[in-house]
Enzyme design. Structure first.
Site, short mmCIF file in Angstrom:
data_model
loop_
_atom_site.label_atom_id
_atom_site.label_comp_id
_atom_site.label_asym_id
_atom_site.label_seq_id
_atom_site.Cartn_x
_atom_site.Cartn_y
_atom_site.Cartn_z
CB SER A 697 -0.95 0.02 1.20
OG SER A 697 -0.23 -0.02 2.41
CE LYS A 740 -3.43 1.42 4.99
NZ LYS A 740 -3.30 0.94 3.62
#
Length: 790
Positions: A697, A740
């Site tokens: 990611s 996140k």
């Protein structure tokens, strides 16, 4: 005595022996280790042949056949030196010496005390010159007579307590009369079990009165010990007699009751107990047949046999399980919602998911066929949610941890052929809760182990598969039990679970808490619990909302609230010390006082790193979300090169290579010098190099850092991003969007770039998490570059 004394000797009776008119002035010595020999004694003695054979032979050559017996300081006579002998000893006459198997035995008849005057030899056989001191004191005096009576009376008291004393008394009276005080005193001393030194002191006391005083003290001690031993023996005998009497009476009572039909023997009583249990159960045909077989087998076995115990224990387990016993579910969605809201602040999406799960069960009419997996960081409330679900359903709750479990027998039980065999944890859980449809929680399922004893994770497949657990077979029971009505809730920190096991579960994600949620949890749950554990009342210690917020942001930033509870506990403990020290109550704790209780904050206000080639990424960890800055710099322009640091995993290294290749091949498209990388050695670093990092990611973040370096432009505003990048510039979706986003809010970044495919994940987030966030969604890397550089 014959010349060879060791061949034996026949002597007339001791009373017919002529008394030695003058004791010899010189004597050979033999050592004693246990206790001294007294003149009034006649005892057999046993000695090792090796060191003292020459001494006994020398004694046999003398006219008087006498030897001096002296106590030595060591406990072994085989290696005795001259210095080890005491000065005072007893002259004895030897009778019937016998030699056999390396030992010498003879009868020693005590004659008189002596004192060593001079040593005539320094090695064995030891020979000394002696004298025979007179005994001061008048034997016929009233005082001596009184002491004699006291000694005789004490001996009389000892005789009933120890029969051995009467035998020794007979030997004494054969040689002496009761009116000989000196011999009586020595005889009384020989009866006692006093220490070697105490008895040597008696032997060395030539004055008769002094010696009698010493012996009377030793006799009194002996009498006390003998009385105590007698009392102990009487108590033990009495107790044993009572137990035996009780045992015989019980046996007689059993026999009488059996004859009258009032009572049954142990086997019949146990069979009746099992029948009573069976009458309350709804047994399936297979189980009923097995129980009948085992009951018949038990009735034929003897109660003392090992097979009887095995069969009895097996029947005990079979009949104690809740066959067909179910609790009635209380599927009230409004009540369930109140319980979840009462026990947990935040977690709205998780609560909604559980309410949906309960609603489906209400529609079907039963809660079966589902296995929930609560997955999230430590301390976010996974275990407590399981308890709340059980309470909402009105079911029994059983929890056990499978973390570190390595033996599949703990899941499916042992075979009955093994000693100490037991059923598995699930059968034990059913026995404890007494219901066939409990809520069973399996904690830490991601930490289950495997070893040579088996693979417990694979053994769980049958238990947790709704298609199989209706016929769950435990190795110990060897009868199928229906587990399909039980509700299984598993917890884990991450997805490191075997795929076959994970496929059977419905996953519910629990992300970390934001500050506002932690604040509510601390006020409603943690602080009251901390006060209770510290023994404090609400009016003794108070804390402001600002102080709790300072603890959250400065000392407990992890995803869960376990560390937050620990820090609040520290505050309470320090307050208790102050209160016990006399501080006035209530103690009020505000933001300013927190540092006095918890020292300086562990975390300070983070500011995103800025500069050319520096970009803030977002990462997911088992402990929750985190920001992940990425730095790129040009080391020199001597040659082309690319270097990676930061303890990166294989997948993350590949993401960096892809980002480098993509940016290097598209520099012109993004308005940068297309020859930049041809003459640049570039170093890409992910800070916190001691922490392992892996995952795809960060591809978009690394590409942006490299493009910022090539364009020599820094990102003009606080901005964070995440996404996987391909060589053709596609931005692919990633996981952990909630964690996140929370991590970005925590450090004050409110503008994000996320993959377009993660739009639905962002839209599902609670409104209070999305509030104030500006989010750009990118399908290709061109979309990212447009947002960052305009």
């Amino acid at each position: 005595m014959p010349n060879d004394p060791l061949e034996g000797e026949v002597l007339p009776d001791e009373r017919q022996l002529p008394a030695t008119p003058v004791p010899p002035a010189e004597l050979y010595l033999l050592p004693l280790t246990e206790k001294p020999f007294f003149p009034a004694q006649t005892l057999p003695l046993l000695m090792n042949e090796a060191p003292w054979l020459s001494t006994v032979e020398a004694i046999g050559e003398t006219a008087h056949h006498m030897v001096g017996l002296v106590v030595v300081k060591p406990d072994d006579t085989d290696d005795v030196k001259r210095a080890d002998f005491h000065t005072i000893g007893t002259a004895v006459r030897i009778h019937h010496p016998v030699r056999a198997d390396g030992k010498m035995q003879f009868i020693a008849e005590g004659v008189r005390r002596f004192r060593i005057v001079e040593w005539l030899s320094d090695t064995a056989p030891y020979k000394v010159r002696v004298d025979y001191p007179n005994e001061p004191g008048k034997p016929e005096s009233e005082e001596i007579r009184a002491y004699s009576v006291a000694i005789i009376n004490t001996i009389k008291e000892l005789l009933p307590l120890n029969p051995l004393y009467s035998e020794e008394l007979k030997f004494f009276l054969n040689r002496f009369g009761p009116n000989e005080p000196s011999q009586l005193t020595d005889f009384a001393a020989s009866l006692t079990t006093a220490s070697k030194q105490e008895l040597q002191d008696v032997l060395e006391a030539f004055a008769l009165k002094k010696r009698m005083e010493k012996v009377l003290v030793l006799l009194k001690k002996e009498l006390d010990v003998a009385r105590l031993q007698s009392q102990i023996r009487e108590r033990v005998d009495e107790k044993m007699t009572e137990q035996q009497r009780e045992f015989f009476l019980r046996q007689q009572l059993k026999a009488i009751q059996k004859e009258l039909g009032i009572a049954k023997d142990d086997k019949t009583a146990e069979l009746d107990t099992f029948r009573e249990r069976i009458a309350k159960l709804n047994l399936p045909e297979q189980a009923a047949k097995r129980i009948d077989e085992e009951m018949h087998k038990l009735s034929l076995l003897e109660t003392g046999s090992a097979e009887y115990t095995v069969t009895r224990n097996y029947l005990d387990w079979l009949t104690v399980l809740p066959w067909g016993v179910h609790t009635q579910d209380k599927i009230d969605l409004e009540r369930a919602r109140k319980i979840l809201d009462r026990d947990h602040d935040g977690l709205e999406d998780v609560k909604d998911r559980i309410i949906e799960f309960l609603a489906v069960g209400a529609m079907r009419g039963e809660m079966a066929g589902s296995i929930l997996l609560l997955i999230g960081p430590p301390g976010v409330g996974k275990t407590s949610i399981g308890k709340s679900v059980a309470e909402a359903l009105g079911r029994k709750f059983f929890r056990f941890s499978v973390g570190g479990m390595r033996d599949e027998a703990e899941i499916k039980g042992h075979r009955r052929t093994y000693i100490g065999a037991m059923p598995g944890k699930f059968v034990q859980a059913l026995k404890e809760v007494g219901s066939a449809n409990p809520v069973i929680m399996l904690d830490e399922i991601d930490k289950i182990g495997a070893s040579y004893q088996g693979d417990p994770a694979s053994a769980l497949l049958e238990v947790l598969d709704p298609e199989q657990n209706a016929d769950f077979l435990d190795h110990y029971l060897d009868v199928r039990f229906d587990l399909s009505k039980a509700l299984f809730i598993c917890t884990a920190n991450d997805f490191s679970i075997p795929s076959a096991l994970l496929d059977r579960m419905e996953v519910i994600r629990l992300s970390g808490y934001i500050t506002e949620e932690k604040l509510a949890i601390a006020k409603h749950h943690l602080w009251p619990r901390v006060l209770e554990r510290a023994g404090l009342k609400k009016n003794q210690l108070t804390i402001t909302e600002g102080a709790i917020r300072h603890v959250i942001e400065g000392y407990a930033r992890e995803a869960g609230v376990r560390n937050l509870e620990k820090q609040l506990g520290r505050v309470a403990r320090k307050a208790v010390v102050k209160i016990l020290g006399g501080a006035a109550t209530p103690i009020k704790i505000g933001t300013k006082e927190i540092e006095a209780y918890l020292d300086k904050p562990v975390f300070t206000k983070e500011k995103p790193i800025t500069g050319v080639g520096v970009v803030t990424g977002l990462a997911w960890t088992a402990m929750g979300g985190a920001t992940l800055p990425v730095e790129a710099t040009r080391v020199h322009t001597l040659n082309r090169g690319f270097k990676l640091t930061g303890k990166l995993g294989e997948v993350m290294k590949e993401s960096a290579e892809i980002a480098y290749s993509y940016v290097a091949s598209h520099l012109k498209a993004y308005g940068a010098d297309q020859t930049f990388f041809d003459k640049s050695f570039v170093h890409l670093h992910v800070p916190e190099g001691a922490t392992p990092k892996d995952g795809p990611s960060a591809g978009v973040t690394m590409a942006t850092a490299l493009l910022s370096l090539a364009k020599n432009r820094k990102i003009p505003r606080p901005l964070a991003m995440t996404g996987e990048l391909t060589l053709t510039g596609q931005v692919l979706p990633v996981g952990g969007i909630r964690e996140k986003v929370i991590a970005a809010r925590r450090i004050g970044i409110h503008e994000l770039i996320l993959p377009e495919a993660n739009r639905r994940d962002f839209d599902k987030l609670p409104e209070h998490i999305r509030a104030g966030m500006t989010v750009h969604f990118a399908k290709r890397y061109q979309d990212v570059a447009d947002v960052v550089f305009g």
